[in-house]
Design an enzyme around this catalytic site. Structure first.
Site, PDB file in Angstrom:
ATOM      1  N   GLU A 228       0.998  -1.293  -0.063  1.00 48.15           N
ATOM      2  CA  GLU A 228       0.132   0.128   0.045  1.00 48.15           C
ATOM      3  C   GLU A 228       0.862   1.272  -0.325  1.00 48.15           C
ATOM      4  OE1 GLU A 228      -3.065  -0.023  -0.234  1.00 48.15           O
ATOM      5  OE2 GLU A 228      -3.597  -1.945   0.554  1.00 48.15           O
ATOM      6  N   CYS A 262      -2.431   9.076   2.483  1.00 49.37           N
ATOM      7  CA  CYS A 262      -2.017   8.519   1.154  1.00 49.37           C
ATOM      8  C   CYS A 262      -3.402   8.827   0.215  1.00 49.37           C
ATOM      9  CB  CYS A 262      -1.661   6.946   1.136  1.00 49.37           C
ATOM     10  SG  CYS A 262      -3.123   6.243   1.984  1.00 49.37           S
TER      11      CYS A 262
HETATM   12  P1  NAP Z   1       8.450   5.076   4.707  1.00 46.31           P
HETATM   13  O1  NAP Z   1       9.616   6.049   4.825  1.00 46.31           O
HETATM   14  O2  NAP Z   1       8.337   4.155   3.424  1.00 46.31           O
HETATM   15  O3  NAP Z   1       8.029   4.422   5.878  1.00 46.31           O
HETATM   16  C1  NAP Z   1       7.037   3.354   6.122  1.00 46.31           C
HETATM   17  C2  NAP Z   1       7.720   1.909   7.093  1.00 46.31           C
HETATM   18  O4  NAP Z   1       8.589   1.540   6.042  1.00 46.31           O
HETATM   19  C3  NAP Z   1       8.403   2.539   8.166  1.00 46.31           C
HETATM   20  O5  NAP Z   1       8.137   1.419   8.984  1.00 46.31           O
HETATM   21  C4  NAP Z   1       9.904   2.524   7.800  1.00 46.31           C
HETATM   22  O6  NAP Z   1      10.691   2.430   8.923  1.00 46.31           O
HETATM   23  C5  NAP Z   1       9.795   1.707   6.721  1.00 46.31           C
HETATM   24  N1  NAP Z   1      11.066   1.583   5.725  1.00 46.31           N
HETATM   25  C6  NAP Z   1      11.312   2.847   5.067  1.00 46.31           C
HETATM   26  N2  NAP Z   1      12.477   2.462   4.260  1.00 46.31           N
HETATM   27  C7  NAP Z   1      12.531   1.105   4.247  1.00 46.31           C
HETATM   28  C8  NAP Z   1      13.287   0.062   3.578  1.00 46.31           C
HETATM   29  N3  NAP Z   1      14.064   0.226   2.460  1.00 46.31           N
HETATM   30  N4  NAP Z   1      13.076  -1.025   3.864  1.00 46.31           N
HETATM   31  C9  NAP Z   1      12.298  -1.650   4.776  1.00 46.31           C
HETATM   32  N5  NAP Z   1      11.465  -0.601   5.459  1.00 46.31           N
HETATM   33  C10 NAP Z   1      11.629   0.670   5.163  1.00 46.31           C
HETATM   34  O7  NAP Z   1       6.994   6.083   4.594  1.00 46.31           O
HETATM   35  P2  NAP Z   1       6.544   7.288   5.423  1.00 46.31           P
HETATM   36  O8  NAP Z   1       7.251   8.408   5.153  1.00 46.31           O
HETATM   37  O9  NAP Z   1       6.734   6.740   6.974  1.00 46.31           O
HETATM   38  O10 NAP Z   1       4.968   7.220   5.208  1.00 46.31           O
HETATM   39  C11 NAP Z   1       4.417   7.991   4.369  1.00 46.31           C
HETATM   40  C12 NAP Z   1       4.231   7.217   3.066  1.00 46.31           C
HETATM   41  O11 NAP Z   1       3.283   5.997   3.336  1.00 46.31           O
HETATM   42  C13 NAP Z   1       3.617   7.926   2.027  1.00 46.31           C
HETATM   43  O12 NAP Z   1       3.900   7.777   0.581  1.00 46.31           O
HETATM   44  C14 NAP Z   1       2.124   7.585   2.090  1.00 46.31           C
HETATM   45  O13 NAP Z   1       1.403   7.953   0.668  1.00 46.31           O
HETATM   46  C15 NAP Z   1       2.144   6.268   2.232  1.00 46.31           C
HETATM   47  N6  NAP Z   1       1.014   5.611   2.810  1.00 46.31           N
HETATM   48  C16 NAP Z   1       0.113   4.648   1.819  1.00 46.31           C
HETATM   49  C17 NAP Z   1      -0.918   4.264   2.355  1.00 46.31           C
HETATM   50  C18 NAP Z   1      -1.901   3.292   1.443  1.00 46.31           C
HETATM   51  O14 NAP Z   1      -2.705   2.719   2.087  1.00 46.31           O
HETATM   52  N7  NAP Z   1      -1.440   3.064   0.181  1.00 46.31           N
HETATM   53  C19 NAP Z   1      -1.305   4.561   3.943  1.00 46.31           C
HETATM   54  C20 NAP Z   1      -0.585   5.469   4.346  1.00 46.31           C
HETATM   55  C21 NAP Z   1       0.429   5.955   4.013  1.00 46.31           C
HETATM   56  P3  NAP Z   1      11.563   3.774   9.589  1.00 46.31           P
HETATM   57  O15 NAP Z   1      10.404   4.374  10.212  1.00 46.31           O
HETATM   58  O16 NAP Z   1      12.241   2.701  10.609  1.00 46.31           O
HETATM   59  O17 NAP Z   1      12.421   4.268   8.382  1.00 46.31           O
END
Ligand code: NAP
Length: 455
Positions: A228, A262
């Site tokens: 997602e 999102c």
């Molecule tokens: P993010 O940086 O991708 O982090 C999300 C999760 O992934 C965190 O637990 C993060 O851990 C982990 N993570 C980051 N890089 C990683 C990697 N290379 N390998 C494994 N795990 C990794 O995203 P965010 O900034 O927190 O959240 C915002 C994003 O989420 C936006 O793009 C938003 O649109 C999307 N989102 C999508 C939905 C949906 O349902 N489609 C819903 C909500 C949000 P750490 O915090 O330890 O880095």
């Protein structure tokens, strides 16, 4: 990123946590595997009772849980309390419906009897974001646990207290130790955990790079994933729409969760005939939003979750302006402590410019004019994302065209995109794959077993 609670309203570090050691991770993975062996045989009635109890805890403690969310990531308190209520709803929904969703399905064939059985897979890793720190986790965990799987949560590093509180909800609800565990680890630990044979699948809600990385690791190990990811949802308004309702909903759809959703509407595509009026009313309502301490009930816009998000958003606005966009209101960070950014409206954005194609994770709206429905659809689809979409029109022919042509996981006509436990949720294109919620969500992490019995 350090694992820490840092209040985005004040910048104060409230609590820091050490990441689990390799030995602690090992212990938790083994506990998950051992728990699964017994838990998978628990009757639906027992799982349902525990899930109802989790719902009760969430409802009873929604104020405290809401405060925890607001303290760690800055969403307005009213929305945080509603988030806890929505989590209770998804727990109840699956407590009441999981058995039906996963009942054997008879299929007539040449066999004496043939049917489909749905069986749990095992420990599933959930990598989750901070923006809806409870909801994202519960919409995975409620169906996963009701299906007989066990969950391992790697939550975002800035919401560790929410992560621990969620584990506690499940433990207090009566789920066995090991049915749902929080792993306080950084993203650097994910690869090793995912490579472990005891972890059988993964779901990630987050950014594209994180999704791509987790899916690649899982792909090498032939493990199922659900992704997602981000979105840049279009919000289209046609001349037959109720304009005032569309404007009010548009402002809410852009600024929900301080703009960090999102499925927030990010690009507003308005028919030329009504564009001027829409722009005037939209800008005026964006300017009227009450910005402030998210703990105040009346606050509509709180701080962004981290200073990095403010930097990124400011950079996106600057780049947009450098390529010809005009700022009608806002456009910069607020001169006060905390991660505050002004509600912002951009116009004259080139649809091929990065800001138009990227996700803007904060209260920044882009307005576009469309000559007709074809142009509206072309602009709407001019993004690599395909999560939600909304179209406002009272013309049945236009409604049918939007439903057919918009490249997105959902189309909302005359409404705001929102998730609902009864409806599937997910995206296409770079917004990810797989579905959460409804019967589609609970069937993502099951073995769909064909049973064929001869005479
Ligand atoms: P993010 O940086 O991708 O982090 C999300 C999760 O992934 C965190 O637990 C993060 O851990 C982990 N993570 C980051 N890089 C990683 C990697 N290379 N390998 C494994 N795990 C990794 O995203 P965010 O900034 O927190 O959240 C915002 C994003 O989420 C936006 O793009 C938003 O649109 C999307 N989102 C999508 C939905 C949906 O349902 N489609 C819903 C909500 C949000 P750490 O915090 O330890 O880095």
């Amino acid at each position: 990123m350090a694992i820490a609670s840092i209040n985005p309203t004040t910048g104060e570090t409230l609590k820091t946590f050490s990441a689990l050691s390799a030995a602690q991770i090992e212990e938790k993975l083994q506990l998950a595997a051992d728990t699964f062996r017994a838990y998978r045989h628990t009757p639906f009635a027992d799982r349902s009772r525990m899930m109802q109890s989790a719902a009760e805890i969430l409802d009873n403690e929604k104020q405290e849980l809401g405060q925890l969310m607001t303290t760690e990531m800055g969403k307005p308190i009213k929305a945080a309390v509603s988030e806890a209520e929505k989590c209770a709803w998804v727990c109840r929904y699956y407590a009441e419906n999981a058995e039906r969703h996963l009942a054997d399905q008879l299929v007539e064939t040449n066999a004496q009897k043939s049917y489909v059985r749905f069986q749990p897979l095992g420990p599933v890793l959930a990598v989750m974001p901070w923006n809806f720190p409870f909801w994202q986790v519960f919409r995975f965990a409620a169906p996963a646990l009701m299906a007989g799987n066990v969950g391992l949560l790697k939550h975002a590093s800035n919401v560790p207290q929410c992560a621990l509180a969620i584990e506690e909800v499940f433990t207090r609800a009566g789920f066995p130790q090991g049915a749902f565990q929080t792993l306080l680890v950084g993203s650097d630990a994910v690869e090793k955990i995912l490579n472990d044979p005891r972890v059988v699948a993964a779901t990630l809600t987050g950014s594209e790079p994180a999704g791509s990385s987790v899916a690649s690791i899982a792909g090498k190990q032939i493990k199922k994933t659900v992704l997602e990811l981000g979105g840049s949802d279009p919000f289209i308004v046609m001349p037959s729409a109720n304009l005032d309702e569309a404007v009010t909903t548009a402002v809410k759809a852009r600024t929900i969760n301080n703009g960090q959703s999102c499925i927030a509407a990010k690009r507003f595509i308005v028919a030329r005939e009504i564009y001027e009026e829409f722009e005037r009313k939209f800008v005026s309502q964006m300017q009227a939003l009450r910005i402030g301490d998210p703990m105040e009930e009346s606050t509509e816009i709180g701080p962004l979750a981290t200073p990095q998000i403010v930097d990124d958003l400011e950079e996106q606005v600057k780049k947009a302006v450098a390529t010809g966009a005009r700022v009608l209101t806002g456009g910069k960070r607020l001169n006060r402590p905390g991660n505050f950014f002004e509600p912002t409206v951009l116009v004259d954005v080139d649809i091929t410019a990065p800001v138009s194609c990227e996700e803007t994770f904060g209260p920044v709206a882009m307005l576009f004019r469309a000559d007709d429905i074809h142009e509206a659809i072309r602009i709407a689809n001019a993004t690599q994302f395909g999560l939600g979409s909304a179209a406002w029109t009272n013309e049945p022919g236009e409604q049918a065209k939007f439903i057919e042509e918009l490249e997105a996981g959902s189309v909302f006509i005359n409404g705001m995109v929102a998730s609902d436990p009864r409806l599937p949720f997910g995206g296409v294109k770079h917004s990810g794959y797989g579905r959460e919620l409804a019967e589609f969500g609970i069937r993502e992490f099951v073995n769909i077993k064909t049973v064929w019995i001869g005479g």
